[in-house]
Design a protein around this motif. Structure first.
Motif, short mmCIF file in Angstrom:
data_model
loop_
_atom_site.label_atom_id
_atom_site.label_comp_id
_atom_site.label_asym_id
_atom_site.label_seq_id
_atom_site.Cartn_x
_atom_site.Cartn_y
_atom_site.Cartn_z
N ASN A 162 0.83 -1.21 0.00
CA ASN A 162 0.00 0.00 0.00
C ASN A 162 0.86 1.26 0.00
N ASN A 163 2.01 1.21 0.65
CA ASN A 163 2.90 2.37 0.63
C ASN A 163 3.45 2.64 -0.77
N ALA A 170 0.72 4.32 -2.73
CA ALA A 170 0.54 5.70 -2.31
C ALA A 170 1.67 6.59 -2.82
N ALA A 171 2.86 6.05 -2.96
CA ALA A 171 4.00 6.84 -3.40
C ALA A 171 4.06 6.97 -4.93
N TRP A 172 3.35 6.13 -5.66
CA TRP A 172 3.45 6.14 -7.12
C TRP A 172 3.01 7.46 -7.75
#
Length: 86
Positions: free
Chosen positions: A4-5, A8-10
């Motif tokens: 999930n991180n 979210a960073a993409w």
């Protein structure tokens, strides 16, 4: 690392990665055209011109303009259904 991180960073990292890939491809194209020992016909310049023009065009659009609130002709919104008479 959490999956999930990464998702979210993409949106933050993705445009930089895309720009780096485009820049590297453009650099290789210019290098190939400039350093070629043979005469390069005009037709071989066209991919670089089109790629540069395309990069200019998609960088002229704001990120907010392509968000979730845009109008889609395939969506059944009130405005569209009133015009068509559905």
């Amino acid at each position: 690392m959490d999956h999930n991180n990464l998702l979210a960073a993409w949106p933050v990292v993705g445009p930089g990665v895309a720009g780096a890939v485009f820049g590297a491809g453009w650099w290789f194209w210019v290098d190939a055209v400039v350093c070629s020992a043979a005469a390069v016909p005009f037709l071989h310049y066209l991919p670089g011109f089109f790629a540069s023009f395309a990069a200019l065009m998609f960088n002229c659009v704001n990120r907010e303009d392509i968000g979730d609130g845009y109008y889609s002709p395939y969506d059944d919104s009130e405005w569209r259904s009133g015009v068509i008479g559905i």
